[in-house]
Design a protein around this motif. Structure first.
Motif, mmCIF file in Angstrom:
data_model
loop_
_atom_site.group_PDB
_atom_site.id
_atom_site.type_symbol
_atom_site.label_atom_id
_atom_site.label_comp_id
_atom_site.label_asym_id
_atom_site.label_seq_id
_atom_site.Cartn_x
_atom_site.Cartn_y
_atom_site.Cartn_z
ATOM 1 N N LYS A 142 0.850 -1.194 -0.086
ATOM 2 C CA LYS A 142 0.114 -0.167 -0.104
ATOM 3 C C LYS A 142 0.850 1.316 0.167
ATOM 4 O O LYS A 142 0.683 2.264 -0.754
ATOM 5 C CB LYS A 142 -0.965 -0.082 1.224
ATOM 6 C CG LYS A 142 -1.971 -1.102 0.939
ATOM 7 C CD LYS A 142 -2.908 -1.191 2.423
ATOM 8 C CE LYS A 142 -4.067 -1.769 1.923
ATOM 9 N NZ LYS A 142 -5.333 -1.856 3.014
ATOM 10 N N GLY A 143 2.064 1.100 0.868
ATOM 11 C CA GLY A 143 2.670 2.313 1.026
ATOM 12 C C GLY A 143 3.593 2.603 -0.522
ATOM 13 O O GLY A 143 3.702 3.865 -0.894
ATOM 14 N N ALA A 144 4.169 1.451 -0.948
ATOM 15 C CA ALA A 144 4.731 1.826 -2.358
ATOM 16 C C ALA A 144 3.884 2.112 -3.414
ATOM 17 O O ALA A 144 4.049 2.870 -4.360
ATOM 18 C CB ALA A 144 5.295 0.175 -2.858
ATOM 19 N N SER A 145 2.514 1.538 -3.424
ATOM 20 C CA SER A 145 1.549 2.230 -4.285
ATOM 21 C C SER A 145 1.109 3.870 -4.227
ATOM 22 O O SER A 145 1.258 4.322 -5.199
ATOM 23 C CB SER A 145 0.157 1.505 -4.013
ATOM 24 O OG SER A 145 0.473 0.070 -4.306
ATOM 25 N N LEU A 146 1.186 4.232 -3.150
ATOM 26 C CA LEU A 146 0.992 5.657 -3.018
ATOM 27 C C LEU A 146 2.278 6.462 -3.357
ATOM 28 O O LEU A 146 2.028 7.352 -4.275
ATOM 29 C CB LEU A 146 0.723 5.843 -1.319
ATOM 30 C CG LEU A 146 -0.933 5.737 -1.102
ATOM 31 C CD1 LEU A 146 -0.906 5.814 0.581
ATOM 32 C CD2 LEU A 146 -1.679 6.353 -1.441
ATOM 33 N N VAL A 147 3.429 6.301 -2.967
ATOM 34 C CA VAL A 147 4.482 6.541 -3.494
ATOM 35 C C VAL A 147 4.635 6.388 -5.043
ATOM 36 O O VAL A 147 4.975 7.689 -5.507
ATOM 37 C CB VAL A 147 5.937 6.091 -2.954
ATOM 38 C CG1 VAL A 147 6.989 6.591 -3.384
ATOM 39 C CG2 VAL A 147 5.921 6.371 -1.324
ATOM 40 N N SER A 148 4.433 5.429 -5.470
ATOM 41 C CA SER A 148 4.227 5.376 -7.012
ATOM 42 C C SER A 148 3.516 6.227 -7.731
ATOM 43 O O SER A 148 3.630 6.966 -8.757
ATOM 44 C CB SER A 148 4.183 3.847 -7.392
ATOM 45 O OG SER A 148 4.320 3.608 -8.802
ATOM 46 N N LEU A 149 2.240 6.392 -7.246
ATOM 47 C CA LEU A 149 0.954 7.099 -7.881
ATOM 48 C C LEU A 149 1.928 8.614 -7.661
ATOM 49 O O LEU A 149 1.653 9.360 -8.784
ATOM 50 C CB LEU A 149 -0.176 6.925 -6.830
ATOM 51 C CG LEU A 149 -1.249 7.948 -7.330
ATOM 52 C CD1 LEU A 149 -2.651 7.203 -7.220
ATOM 53 C CD2 LEU A 149 -1.385 9.276 -6.359
ATOM 54 N N ASP B 26 16.872 -0.838 2.129
ATOM 55 C CA ASP B 26 17.617 0.303 2.967
ATOM 56 C C ASP B 26 16.527 1.773 2.661
ATOM 57 O O ASP B 26 17.044 2.802 3.457
ATOM 58 C CB ASP B 26 18.953 0.687 2.193
ATOM 59 C CG ASP B 26 19.909 -0.398 2.690
ATOM 60 O OD1 ASP B 26 19.504 -1.475 3.505
ATOM 61 O OD2 ASP B 26 20.894 -0.714 2.092
ATOM 62 N N ASN B 27 15.877 1.767 1.842
ATOM 63 C CA ASN B 27 14.973 2.971 1.771
ATOM 64 C C ASN B 27 13.648 2.811 2.296
ATOM 65 O O ASN B 27 12.872 3.851 1.999
ATOM 66 C CB ASN B 27 14.732 3.607 0.137
ATOM 67 C CG ASN B 27 13.919 2.704 -0.562
ATOM 68 O OD1 ASN B 27 13.279 1.619 -0.346
ATOM 69 N ND2 ASN B 27 14.235 2.939 -1.968
ATOM 70 N N GLY B 28 13.418 1.795 2.782
ATOM 71 C CA GLY B 28 12.123 1.667 3.879
ATOM 72 C C GLY B 28 10.814 1.078 2.944
ATOM 73 O O GLY B 28 10.022 0.717 3.584
ATOM 74 N N SER B 29 11.185 0.541 1.716
ATOM 75 C CA SER B 29 10.201 0.136 1.012
ATOM 76 C C SER B 29 10.310 -1.254 0.948
ATOM 77 O O SER B 29 9.374 -2.104 -0.132
ATOM 78 C CB SER B 29 9.948 0.666 -0.219
ATOM 79 O OG SER B 29 11.235 0.586 -1.208
ATOM 80 N N GLY C 113 10.474 -1.694 -5.407
ATOM 81 C CA GLY C 113 11.102 -0.261 -6.150
ATOM 82 C C GLY C 113 10.267 0.492 -6.828
ATOM 83 O O GLY C 113 9.619 -0.053 -7.743
ATOM 84 N N ILE C 114 10.169 1.928 -6.717
ATOM 85 C CA ILE C 114 9.395 2.554 -7.335
ATOM 86 C C ILE C 114 9.964 3.218 -8.743
ATOM 87 O O ILE C 114 10.938 3.639 -8.755
ATOM 88 C CB ILE C 114 9.148 3.978 -6.597
ATOM 89 C CG1 ILE C 114 8.828 3.762 -5.048
ATOM 90 C CG2 ILE C 114 8.098 4.964 -7.221
ATOM 91 C CD1 ILE C 114 7.578 2.923 -4.737
ATOM 92 N N LYS C 115 9.258 2.731 -9.812
ATOM 93 C CA LYS C 115 9.758 3.341 -11.113
ATOM 94 C C LYS C 115 8.978 3.847 -11.807
ATOM 95 O O LYS C 115 7.385 4.208 -11.578
ATOM 96 C CB LYS C 115 9.890 1.914 -12.010
ATOM 97 C CG LYS C 115 10.530 0.839 -11.209
ATOM 98 C CD LYS C 115 11.915 1.367 -11.116
ATOM 99 C CE LYS C 115 12.667 -0.036 -10.384
ATOM 100 N NZ LYS C 115 14.189 0.610 -10.091
ATOM 101 N N SER C 116 9.133 4.888 -12.994
ATOM 102 C CA SER C 116 8.471 5.819 -13.653
ATOM 103 C C SER C 116 7.237 5.029 -14.481
ATOM 104 O O SER C 116 7.528 3.879 -14.870
ATOM 105 C CB SER C 116 9.047 6.773 -14.249
ATOM 106 O OG SER C 116 9.556 5.985 -15.598
#
Length: 143
Positions: free
Chosen positions: A11-18, A117-120, A124-127
């Motif tokens: 859920k966190g990665a989804s919000l950051v990716s959005l 290391d970055n907490g996710s 991995g957040i990609k464009s």
């Protein structure tokens, strides 16, 4: 990692990716999330002993899943893929769909997760996929 922790990271990665995708796309992105999961995106030696591998997942893709369905699909024996690349794929009035590109190596050791290391965790957040004629700073419509 527990199922609950994995869901939290998803859920966190989804919000950051959005939020990241909003820097690139003109589309309005909603917070009702759907996921396309591409399994075994890495080419892994089935003789690896450090990781759990699932060669039967080669070439498998599951579409239009909810976050809970993603957890049920890829959380296995307390282990998750060591990396999961997430990016916005498309948007509709009702939902934002993400691609989850998953490694074939599964681990329960957080030190094995590529993005820990970055907490996710493993995410991995990609464009979003950039168009061929993409110009830096110019937003585009998702296809």
């Amino acid at each position: 990692m527990t199922k609950q922790e994995f869901l939290f990271h998803l859920k966190g990665a989804s919000l950051v990716s959005l939020k990241f995708a909003e820097n690139y796309v003109k589309d309005k992105l909603t917070t009702d999330f759907k996921y396309n999961v591409i399994l075994n995106a890495s080419t892994d030696n089935p003789n690896l002993t450090q990781f759990e591998v699932y060669p039967e997942d080669d070439g498998k893709m599951k579409l239009d899943l909810t976050d809970n369905e993603v957890v049920e699909l890829i959380y296995r024996n307390g282990k998750v893929p060591v990396w999961i690349d997430i990016n916005v794929l498309k948007s509709s009035r009702k939902s934002t769909t993400f691609n989850l590109l998953c490694a074939g190596r599964y681990s329960d050791d957080k030190n094995e997760y590529y993005y820990n290391d970055n907490g996710s965790g493993p995410f991995g957040i990609k464009s979003p996929k950039l168009p061929i004629d993409y110009k830096e700073g110019k937003k585009f419509k998702l296809k």
